[in-house]
Design a protein around this motif. Structure first.
Motif, PDB file in Angstrom:
ATOM      1  N   LEU A 148       0.836  -1.216   0.000  1.00  0.00           N
ATOM      2  CA  LEU A 148       0.000   0.000   0.000  1.00  0.00           C
ATOM      3  C   LEU A 148       0.866   1.259   0.000  1.00  0.00           C
ATOM      4  N   GLY A 149       2.016   1.161  -0.629  1.00  0.00           N
ATOM      5  CA  GLY A 149       3.033   2.205  -0.569  1.00  0.00           C
ATOM      6  C   GLY A 149       4.305   1.575  -0.050  1.00  0.00           C
ATOM      7  N   GLY A 150       5.166   2.396   0.524  1.00  0.00           N
ATOM      8  CA  GLY A 150       6.422   1.850   1.034  1.00  0.00           C
ATOM      9  C   GLY A 150       7.429   1.632  -0.074  1.00  0.00           C
ATOM     10  N   VAL A 151       8.193   0.550   0.018  1.00  0.00           N
ATOM     11  CA  VAL A 151       9.283   0.321  -0.917  1.00  0.00           C
ATOM     12  C   VAL A 151       9.093  -0.937  -1.747  1.00  0.00           C
ATOM     13  N   MET A 152       9.836  -0.976  -2.858  1.00  0.00           N
ATOM     14  CA  MET A 152       9.950  -2.174  -3.670  1.00  0.00           C
ATOM     15  C   MET A 152      11.416  -2.559  -3.727  1.00  0.00           C
ATOM     16  N   VAL A 153      11.689  -3.748  -4.237  1.00  0.00           N
ATOM     17  CA  VAL A 153      13.070  -4.214  -4.328  1.00  0.00           C
ATOM     18  C   VAL A 153      13.265  -4.933  -5.664  1.00  0.00           C
ATOM     19  N   ALA A 154      14.411  -4.666  -6.300  1.00  0.00           N
ATOM     20  CA  ALA A 154      14.734  -5.280  -7.593  1.00  0.00           C
ATOM     21  C   ALA A 154      16.074  -6.000  -7.483  1.00  0.00           C
ATOM     22  N   LEU A 155      16.207  -7.092  -8.212  1.00  0.00           N
ATOM     23  CA  LEU A 155      17.433  -7.881  -8.210  1.00  0.00           C
ATOM     24  C   LEU A 155      18.259  -7.578  -9.456  1.00  0.00           C
ATOM     25  N   ALA A 156      19.520  -7.203  -9.255  1.00  0.00           N
ATOM     26  CA  ALA A 156      20.442  -6.925 -10.362  1.00  0.00           C
ATOM     27  C   ALA A 156      21.594  -7.925 -10.301  1.00  0.00           C
ATOM     28  N   SER A 157      22.089  -8.325 -11.451  1.00  0.00           N
ATOM     29  CA  SER A 157      23.139  -9.345 -11.475  1.00  0.00           C
ATOM     30  C   SER A 157      24.508  -8.783 -11.133  1.00  0.00           C
ATOM     31  N   ASN A 158      24.691  -7.449 -11.288  1.00  0.00           N
ATOM     32  CA  ASN A 158      25.991  -6.858 -10.967  1.00  0.00           C
ATOM     33  C   ASN A 158      25.801  -5.396 -10.539  1.00  0.00           C
ATOM     34  N   GLU A 159      26.885  -4.791 -10.071  1.00  0.00           N
ATOM     35  CA  GLU A 159      26.794  -3.432  -9.538  1.00  0.00           C
ATOM     36  C   GLU A 159      26.433  -2.404 -10.608  1.00  0.00           C
ATOM     37  N   LYS A 160      26.960  -2.582 -11.824  1.00  0.00           N
ATOM     38  CA  LYS A 160      26.665  -1.647 -12.911  1.00  0.00           C
ATOM     39  C   LYS A 160      25.166  -1.637 -13.210  1.00  0.00           C
ATOM     40  N   ASP A 161      24.561  -2.827 -13.294  1.00  0.00           N
ATOM     41  CA  ASP A 161      23.120  -2.909 -13.542  1.00  0.00           C
ATOM     42  C   ASP A 161      22.335  -2.303 -12.383  1.00  0.00           C
ATOM     43  N   ALA A 162      22.822  -2.531 -11.171  1.00  0.00           N
ATOM     44  CA  ALA A 162      22.135  -1.998  -9.993  1.00  0.00           C
ATOM     45  C   ALA A 162      22.113  -0.475 -10.022  1.00  0.00           C
ATOM     46  N   ILE A 163      23.214   0.131 -10.379  1.00  0.00           N
ATOM     47  CA  ILE A 163      23.291   1.599 -10.462  1.00  0.00           C
ATOM     48  C   ILE A 163      22.355   2.118 -11.554  1.00  0.00           C
ATOM     49  N   HIS A 164      22.344   1.431 -12.701  1.00  0.00           N
ATOM     50  CA  HIS A 164      21.459   1.827 -13.811  1.00  0.00           C
ATOM     51  C   HIS A 164      19.989   1.745 -13.390  1.00  0.00           C
ATOM     52  N   ILE A 165      19.615   0.637 -12.737  1.00  0.00           N
ATOM     53  CA  ILE A 165      18.228   0.473 -12.276  1.00  0.00           C
ATOM     54  C   ILE A 165      17.882   1.557 -11.265  1.00  0.00           C
ATOM     55  N   SER A 166      18.805   1.838 -10.360  1.00  0.00           N
ATOM     56  CA  SER A 166      18.596   2.874  -9.347  1.00  0.00           C
ATOM     57  C   SER A 166      18.316   4.232 -10.002  1.00  0.00           C
ATOM     58  N   GLN A 167      19.113   4.581 -11.008  1.00  0.00           N
ATOM     59  CA  GLN A 167      18.932   5.866 -11.691  1.00  0.00           C
ATOM     60  C   GLN A 167      17.579   5.940 -12.392  1.00  0.00           C
TER      61      GLN A 167
END
Length: 310
Positions: free
Chosen positions: A276-295
């Protein structure tokens, strides 16, 4: 008692990786300690009054808002425990855990307060006593809770959790990264739990199926997490989000962030916590992908993001 007496307590945030809501109904769940987010409480003895303060405000204990009733009742119980009901004190809260986002802010606060009081009175605090006080506060704040938040903010390891049983720590062998995205919408655990109960009342067979699906996904996840099966766990996350959405606890902003993550290379994505709001979480295979998803999440409505490395 000298007026310069002090006590401190700390606790970190938590993230339910899989099994939210179904855990309330006896299914297993997996939760992670999130140590980059934490709460520190400092109690100081003063000449008069009982105050709680943070960076934004300083309020008397007896005029705290309804949303802090669990905290108020916890403090009263602790003061009673130490036979110091009229103790003049200032309780300072320093926290970077956002409230109402499913990251265990209230459980961390209750834990840090309990530790601070025991430190203030120079008394040994057992794990059992700590969990008892913190869960007392959580049950007032959220209605009858599963106990998973309190267990996880007090753990250094990921936990396998079943309501009413002892939480079991286990080792993750996952090489990926998690991106946590804040929808900016305050979630209410008690409302989300009520929605699931209403679903069970309206159509017990269908709602129970979703709950059991979530339990099965938790069981499958434990093996994936311990054997570095990133893609398989990503699929589990996607299925979990579908089942949680079917139970009525997602939110349009959460769905937007989940879709954004999946379009930008995430192996899986889901809401986490009560919804009902709050946060979500995504799985990235590496740090570069994680930064891209974050942006990309920040460009598509996320108010904040954090990257969790296993």
């Amino acid at each position: 008692m000298t007026t310069n007496k002090m006590g401190t307590g700390t606790a970190h945030a938590k993230l339910i990786l899989i099994g939210e809501h179904s855990v309330v109904h006896g299914q297993p769940a997996i939760a992670l300690p999130v140590k980059i987010l934490k709460t520190t409480v400092t109690i100081s003895s003063i000449k008069y009054g009982q105050y709680i303060e943070n960076n934004e405000s300083r309020r008397r204990l007896d005029v705290l808002g309804d949303e802090f009733e669990g905290v108020r009742q916890l403090i009263l119980r602790l003061l009673e425990k130490f036979q110091s009901v009229k103790l003049p004190f200032s309780l300072e809260v320093d926290s970077n855990i956002p409230l109402g986002r499913g990251l265990g802010a209230s459980a961390a606060l209750a834990t840090a307060i309990t530790r601070a009081f025991y430190d203030f009175f120079d008394t040994e605090l057992t794990d059992k006593t700590l969990l008892s006080f913190a869960n007392f506060s959580e049950n007032i704040t959220h209605g009858r809770s599963s106990g998973i938040d309190v267990a996880t903010v007090n753990s250094d390891s990921p936990l396998w959790f079943i309501k009413g049983q002892t939480a079991e720590p286990f080792d993750l062998k996952l090489s990926g990264h998690l991106v946590i995205g804040d929808s900016g919408v305050h979630g209410f655990t008690s409302q989300a739990i009520s929605i699931v109960r209403e679903k069970l009342s309206d159509n017990k067979v269908k709602a129970q199926e979703y709950i059991e699906n979530l339990g099965s996904l938790s069981k499958a996840s434990k093996d994936f997490l311990m054997t570095n099966k990133l893609e398989e766990f990503g699929q589990v996350m996607n299925q979990a989000h579908e089942n949680l959405s079917a139970l009525g606890v997602s939110h349009p902003r959460l769905d937007t962030l989940v879709d954004t993550a999946l379009r930008n290379g995430a192996l899986g994505a889901k809401l986490t916590g009560s919804g009902l709001g709050g946060v979500m979480v995504a799985l990235a295979s590496n740090e570069k992908d994680a930064i891209h998803i974050s942006q990309k999440l920040l460009k598509n409505g996320a108010k904040n993001t954090w990257i969790y490395s296993f």
